[in-house]
Every structure is written in structure tokens, then in C-alpha cells.
Design a protein around this motif. Structure first.
Motif, PDB file in Angstrom:
ATOM      1  N   ASP A  49       2.647  -6.674   9.893  1.00  0.00           N
ATOM      2  CA  ASP A  49       3.029  -5.825   8.767  1.00  0.00           C
ATOM      3  C   ASP A  49       1.838  -5.463   7.899  1.00  0.00           C
ATOM      4  O   ASP A  49       1.673  -4.309   7.482  1.00  0.00           O
ATOM      5  N   VAL A  50       0.989  -6.447   7.625  1.00  0.00           N
ATOM      6  CA  VAL A  50      -0.176  -6.205   6.767  1.00  0.00           C
ATOM      7  C   VAL A  50      -1.159  -5.271   7.465  1.00  0.00           C
ATOM      8  O   VAL A  50      -1.684  -4.330   6.853  1.00  0.00           O
ATOM      9  N   MET A  51      -1.419  -5.514   8.754  1.00  0.00           N
ATOM     10  CA  MET A  51      -2.381  -4.692   9.483  1.00  0.00           C
ATOM     11  C   MET A  51      -1.870  -3.258   9.632  1.00  0.00           C
ATOM     12  O   MET A  51      -2.648  -2.303   9.508  1.00  0.00           O
ATOM     13  N   SER A  52      -0.586  -3.097   9.896  1.00  0.00           N
ATOM     14  CA  SER A  52      -0.045  -1.750  10.058  1.00  0.00           C
ATOM     15  C   SER A  52      -0.090  -0.978   8.750  1.00  0.00           C
ATOM     16  O   SER A  52      -0.318   0.239   8.743  1.00  0.00           O
ATOM     17  N   ALA A  53       0.107  -1.667   7.640  1.00  0.00           N
ATOM     18  CA  ALA A  53       0.033  -0.997   6.345  1.00  0.00           C
ATOM     19  C   ALA A  53      -1.379  -0.497   6.068  1.00  0.00           C
ATOM     20  O   ALA A  53      -1.567   0.499   5.354  1.00  0.00           O
ATOM     21  N   GLY A  54      -2.372  -1.170   6.653  1.00  0.00           N
ATOM     22  CA  GLY A  54      -3.757  -0.771   6.432  1.00  0.00           C
ATOM     23  C   GLY A  54      -4.272   0.273   7.393  1.00  0.00           C
ATOM     24  O   GLY A  54      -5.407   0.727   7.277  1.00  0.00           O
ATOM     25  N   LEU A  55      -3.456   0.684   8.361  1.00  0.00           N
ATOM     26  CA  LEU A  55      -3.897   1.692   9.316  1.00  0.00           C
ATOM     27  C   LEU A  55      -3.955   3.092   8.720  1.00  0.00           C
ATOM     28  O   LEU A  55      -4.539   3.996   9.289  1.00  0.00           O
ATOM     29  N   GLY A  56      -3.275   3.272   7.570  1.00  0.00           N
ATOM     30  CA  GLY A  56      -3.320   4.568   6.902  1.00  0.00           C
ATOM     31  C   GLY A  56      -2.463   5.623   7.542  1.00  0.00           C
ATOM     32  O   GLY A  56      -2.778   6.810   7.492  1.00  0.00           O
ATOM     33  N   THR A  57      -1.352   5.197   8.171  1.00  0.00           N
ATOM     34  CA  THR A  57      -0.469   6.171   8.801  1.00  0.00           C
ATOM     35  C   THR A  57       0.483   6.822   7.806  1.00  0.00           C
ATOM     36  O   THR A  57       1.156   7.792   8.131  1.00  0.00           O
ATOM     37  N   GLY A  58       0.596   6.254   6.622  1.00  0.00           N
ATOM     38  CA  GLY A  58       1.469   6.818   5.609  1.00  0.00           C
ATOM     39  C   GLY A  58       2.891   6.326   5.689  1.00  0.00           C
ATOM     40  O   GLY A  58       3.726   6.680   4.864  1.00  0.00           O
ATOM     41  N   GLY A  59       3.191   5.524   6.699  1.00  0.00           N
ATOM     42  CA  GLY A  59       4.554   5.044   6.854  1.00  0.00           C
ATOM     43  C   GLY A  59       4.772   3.643   6.341  1.00  0.00           C
ATOM     44  O   GLY A  59       5.844   3.076   6.553  1.00  0.00           O
ATOM     45  N   GLY A  60       3.744   3.071   5.688  1.00  0.00           N
ATOM     46  CA  GLY A  60       3.874   1.711   5.185  1.00  0.00           C
ATOM     47  C   GLY A  60       3.793   0.704   6.310  1.00  0.00           C
ATOM     48  O   GLY A  60       3.254   0.961   7.382  1.00  0.00           O
ATOM     49  N   ALA A  61       4.329  -0.479   6.052  1.00  0.00           N
ATOM     50  CA  ALA A  61       4.279  -1.557   7.032  1.00  0.00           C
ATOM     51  C   ALA A  61       5.214  -1.260   8.194  1.00  0.00           C
ATOM     52  O   ALA A  61       6.395  -1.013   8.002  1.00  0.00           O
ATOM     53  N   ASP A  62       4.665  -1.280   9.397  1.00  0.00           N
ATOM     54  CA  ASP A  62       5.455  -1.014  10.597  1.00  0.00           C
ATOM     55  C   ASP A  62       4.835  -1.815  11.741  1.00  0.00           C
ATOM     56  O   ASP A  62       3.831  -1.410  12.335  1.00  0.00           O
ATOM     57  N   ARG A  63       5.450  -2.957  12.038  1.00  0.00           N
ATOM     58  CA  ARG A  63       4.902  -3.839  13.068  1.00  0.00           C
ATOM     59  C   ARG A  63       4.841  -3.155  14.431  1.00  0.00           C
ATOM     60  O   ARG A  63       3.919  -3.368  15.196  1.00  0.00           O
ATOM     61  N   SER A  64       5.812  -2.336  14.746  1.00  0.00           N
ATOM     62  CA  SER A  64       5.818  -1.665  16.043  1.00  0.00           C
ATOM     63  C   SER A  64       4.656  -0.686  16.181  1.00  0.00           C
ATOM     64  O   SER A  64       4.094  -0.514  17.275  1.00  0.00           O
ATOM     65  N   ALA A  65       4.288  -0.034  15.075  1.00  0.00           N
ATOM     66  CA  ALA A  65       3.149   0.884  15.110  1.00  0.00           C
ATOM     67  C   ALA A  65       1.858   0.118  15.368  1.00  0.00           C
ATOM     68  O   ALA A  65       0.984   0.576  16.122  1.00  0.00           O
ATOM     69  N   TYR A  66       1.732  -1.056  14.756  1.00  0.00           N
ATOM     70  CA  TYR A  66       0.520  -1.841  14.986  1.00  0.00           C
ATOM     71  C   TYR A  66       0.501  -2.413  16.396  1.00  0.00           C
ATOM     72  O   TYR A  66      -0.561  -2.541  17.006  1.00  0.00           O
ATOM     73  N   LEU A  67       1.665  -2.767  16.943  1.00  0.00           N
ATOM     74  CA  LEU A  67       1.735  -3.238  18.324  1.00  0.00           C
ATOM     75  C   LEU A  67       1.209  -2.169  19.281  1.00  0.00           C
ATOM     76  O   LEU A  67       0.442  -2.466  20.195  1.00  0.00           O
ATOM     77  N   ALA A  68       1.621  -0.916  19.066  1.00  0.00           N
ATOM     78  CA  ALA A  68       1.141   0.178  19.908  1.00  0.00           C
ATOM     79  C   ALA A  68      -0.372   0.345  19.788  1.00  0.00           C
ATOM     80  O   ALA A  68      -1.055   0.637  20.781  1.00  0.00           O
ATOM     81  N   TYR A  69      -0.901   0.160  18.576  1.00  0.00           N
ATOM     82  CA  TYR A  69      -2.348   0.268  18.378  1.00  0.00           C
ATOM     83  C   TYR A  69      -3.075  -0.894  19.036  1.00  0.00           C
ATOM     84  O   TYR A  69      -4.170  -0.737  19.600  1.00  0.00           O
ATOM     85  N   LEU A  70      -2.481  -2.076  18.998  1.00  0.00           N
ATOM     86  CA  LEU A  70      -3.157  -3.307  19.400  1.00  0.00           C
ATOM     87  C   LEU A  70      -3.243  -3.489  20.913  1.00  0.00           C
ATOM     88  O   LEU A  70      -4.258  -3.996  21.420  1.00  0.00           O
TER      89      LEU A  70
END
Length: 264
Positions: A49-70
Motif C-alpha cells: 500500500d505504501v509503495m503503490s501510493a508513492g508510484l504517483g499514479t494518482g489512484g492512492g494506495a493500490d496493492r494490485s497496482a504495485y504487484l503489477a509493477y513489482l
């Protein structure tokens, strides 16, 4: 029997030998696989959640978005960690005397290294499949990738495996013992940690960006990420292929030079 037929036959024999060793002694492979799996679970479920919030996607914390990035970075890390086993395996052969016996036998000289390389590439592919299965189990999906992009992604993973394996073989041949081989090959697992595997290069401190940007793993990770997620890869594709070809040539020349030296 022609030289080519002899080389193919002996390389196939050495490949079977290395695969049998990996099957009989799976602890090393499993230990090397544990690191990328643990990092995947740690960064997704603890820091996701913390890492996804820092990606700057504008969607806030999104664990699934960070999983796709990771996931693309974790897959490259898997290859780097798996090839450490190649350095250990080659060093074991060199220090236990089996290579000296092979030199006295009527076998194709290059088949010993070819067997190690092909065996390691197959192990890398199987390791990537296993770690990828874990990623899919926890929610990773590459639904935007086309069939061509999947083919290119698999080809990139195989090319990276080949390049890093030749470098690992050289490290194993140049090491005086198995412990030194394992330590010398550690950069193959450390460099992905210093790349764009976990955070974008733009989010890193200015003094650290050149370290992350001008190394082989970052363009490979960005290319794989673009292919799996269906986004653009820009110039990273050519950089990744160039790095792989350069490392393959360097590793091959280094390894064959060390292997062909007269034993002391």
C-alpha cells in the motif's frame, strides 16, 4: 563421427549430468528461489500500500497496482539468484577433480561448459515459471499483453538467463573454491535490488540514479514490464538486447579462456 555430431552428443550428455545433479541436490536451487519469493510476498503484503501510493499514479494506495509493477523485477531477480548456482556448480567441478578427468577423455572439450550453460538456462526458466506462478496466485495478471508480447517476454527472459549464466560460469571458473564462487556471484542478485525493480528510477535520489539507470538489469526490467503490462518499452528494448549480447560474448570469451588454460 563428425565434429558437430560429437559436440552435440557430448553436450547432451553433460546437460543430462547437470540436470541429474540439480534433481538429486535440490537444496541449493530451493534456497536461491526463496529470496525472490520472500521479497515478492514482503513487498506486496507489507509494503504494497505504501509503495503503490508513492508510484504517483494518482489512484492512492493500490496493492494490485504495485504487484503489477513489482513482478517483472522479481522475475529478473529470480534469474540472477538462480545463476549463482551455476557458479557454485562449475566451481565444484573444478575443485573436486572431475574436470581433470574429463580432459583425459575422448569428449568434445566445449561440451562441459555447454552442458553447464544449457542446464542453468533450463533451471532459470523453471525458476521463473515457479515464481511467476506464485505471483499469479497472489493476483498478478498480464491481461493487456498480446501473444507477440508474451513471445518477446519469454525470449527476453531466456536471453537474460543465457547472458548471466555465461558470466556466472566465468565467476565459477575464476574462483579458488566453492565459497568464493558463491560470494563472487552475489552481484548477480544484488544488482536487481539496485535497479528499477522496486521503485521507478525517477523516484530515486539524484546521486543514486546513474547506478540504477546505467546497468543491465534496469533496461531488461523496463522492457519486460512494458511487454507484460502492454505499455511502451521505448529505447529500453534495444538497450536490454545490447546488454545481453555484450554480456554473453564477454562471459563466453572469459569462460572459455579460463577453461582452456593448462592446469597448474
Amino acid at each position: 563421427m563428425s565434429a558437430l555430431t560429437l559436440a552435440i552428443r557430448d553436450s547432451n550428455t553433460m546437460l543430462r549430468r547437470n540436470l541429474l545433479h540439480a534433481r538429486r541436490y535440490p537444496s541449493l536451487t530451493l534456497n536461491l528461489l526463496l529470496t525472490p519469493v520472500m521479497l515478492l510476498l514482503l513487498f506486496v503484503y507489507i509494503f504494497g500500500d505504501v509503495m503503490s501510493a508513492g508510484l504517483g499514479t494518482g489512484g492512492g494506495a493500490d496493492r494490485s497496482a504495485y504487484l503489477a509493477y513489482l513482478v517483472p523485477g522479481i522475475l529478473m531477480l529470480t534469474i540472477g539468484s538462480t545463476t549463482i548456482g551455476s557458479a557454485v556448480s562449475v566451481s565444484t567441478d573444478m575443485t573436486e577433480g572431475i574436470i581433470a578427468r574429463f580432459r583425459t577423455m575422448a569428449i568434445h572439450r566445449g561440451s562441459v561448459l555447454i552442458g553447464h550453460v544449457l542446464g542453468s538456462v533450463l533451471q532459470c526458466v523453471m525458476s521463473v515459471v515457479l515464481v511467476g506462478a506464485v505471483a499469479v496466485a497472489i493476483g498478478f495478471r498480464a491481461v493487456d499483453a498480446t501473444a507477440l508480447e508474451w513471445i518477446l517476454a519469454v525470449g527476453l527472459l531466456a536471453l537474460v538467463s543465457l547472458a548471466l549464466t555465461w558470466i556466472a560460469v566465468g565467476m565459477g571458473l575464476s574462483s579458488p573454491n566453492v565459497e568464493a564462487a558463491s560470494n563472487n556471484a552475489m552481484p548477480l542478485m544484488i544488482l536487481p535490488l539496485l535497479s528499477s525493480a522496486f521503485v521507478p528510477v525517477d523516484a530515486m535520489p539524484g546521486w543514486f540514479r546513474p547506478i540504477a539507470e546505467y546497468q543491465p538489469f534496469t533496461p531488461a526490467i523496463e522492457t519486460l514490464r512494458g511487454l507484460l503490462l502492454g505499455t511502451g518499452i521505448g529505447h529500453n528494448g534495444w538497450l536490454a538486447v545490447a546488454w545481453c549480447l555484450a554480456l554473453t560474448a564477454l562471459g563466453y570469451l572469459w569462460s572459455t579462456s579460463l577453461f582452456n588454460r593448462d592446469p597448474k
